[in-house]
Design an enzyme around this catalytic site. Sequence first.
Site, PDB file in Angstrom:
ATOM      1  N   ASP A 304      25.841 -78.253 -49.062  1.00  0.00           N
ATOM      2  CA  ASP A 304      26.181 -79.685 -49.087  1.00  0.00           C
ATOM      3  C   ASP A 304      26.806 -80.042 -50.438  1.00  0.00           C
ATOM      4  O   ASP A 304      26.517 -81.093 -51.017  1.00  0.00           O
ATOM      5  CB  ASP A 304      24.967 -80.565 -48.799  1.00  0.00           C
ATOM      6  N   HIS A 308      31.154 -85.258 -57.592  1.00  0.00           N
ATOM      7  CA  HIS A 308      31.494 -86.604 -58.042  1.00  0.00           C
ATOM      8  C   HIS A 308      31.773 -86.552 -59.546  1.00  0.00           C
ATOM      9  O   HIS A 308      31.171 -85.746 -60.270  1.00  0.00           O
ATOM     10  CB  HIS A 308      30.363 -87.597 -57.784  1.00  0.00           C
TER      11      HIS A 308
END
Length: 425
Positions: A304, A308
């Site tokens: 996953d 960011h």
Amino acid sequence: MPNSWIITNGRIIDPAGGRDEQGDLYIIDGRVAAVGAAIPPDAGRIEAEGCWVTPGLIDMHTHLREPGEEYKEDILSGARAAAAGGFTGIACMPNTTPVNDCAAVTNFIVDRARQAAVRVYPIGAISRGSKGELLADFGELKEAGAVAVSDDGKPVVNSQLMRRALEYASDFGLPVISHCEDIYLGQGVMHEGPVATRLGLRGISTAAEAVMVYRDIALAEWTGLAVHIAHVSTAQSLALIRAAKERGVQVTAETAPHYFTLTEEAAAGYDTNAKMNPPLRSEADREAIREALADGTLDAIATDHAPHSCLEKDCEFELAANGIIGLESALPLSLNLVAWGILSPMRLIELMALNPAKILGLPAGTLQSGAPADITIIKAGQPFTFSEADICSKSRNTPFLGRQLPGRAVLTMVGGEVRFQKGLL
């Protein structure tokens, strides 16, 4: 470099063939060859004593951010991170900008991936724009190169649409990967429990995940079709999946390393690198995840990987984006499960190579003769401190910096070509 090799003296671990033995692996023209085959005179030699030689790891849940948010990650940088983490293939989720819901976006990803360090497998959207209103054209997506469909990042709220997705996808042999979240129960920023109360943060109950897991199992059971549950985080969900498997329902499921490594306590200092969706859960949930990996309730470990920049993470916890990077840290964290005696090496490679390939229908995950030479060499007993120097991703949003880990990949080979190596050549 050549694409014919002899990898010598390694511990060859191949769940597809039930093989766990010391020996040599022959590679001729980018494919695994039988031991004793006539090796070309210019073949390279890799000494793998003290290492595991395994099928290339497959990450079936990666976010590459391209197109649309290339400042966080792009296909090439994500692939480099994957190679550094021991992955030879990654399946990228469709929540890009624009969403990968049509052939044009899938073709763009496939074209960009031709230059990537590892194999990149696009996952198309279940619904147009991932809005949960109209199904995407699965046939078009499959023809362009999609290997599965998912609205990951968003749940398919409409149960009838999800049923139709299972039926439509089965016509094209596309697995359906479900993001299980009741958005009305999930309106929080971390796990609902004592830590959230202490911090004054809105909590997300375990029921937010389990309610949708139950629904998707019910749809799979009713239709007789398969569904794959993404990023499972709770004991409640695992109980539902375990019972469904015992009834013969076609359900598979994955978890991620942060769910068997961390708990809600990681967010105690308002650390936004501990903010993700689903959130880090309780100690009981973490133990249930470990047990489910060992007993077969869970079928795969996926990263996953959710990169960011500091723009999305260096802010108030409530406002911070969900997710952490995971391609470089997933294998080292998962090796802890072997070190702790929870998993055998064979089971770990099954979870990280063979099963992801099976679920996605990929010609990978095996070292049997004739298979593509997608290979990971792992030094399982070489502890190191995970640092920024180990990160090839554009982003740095991870809670694991400074953590002592038991081992890592030291060589990644794709189609007989070395794409990453650390100290073997």
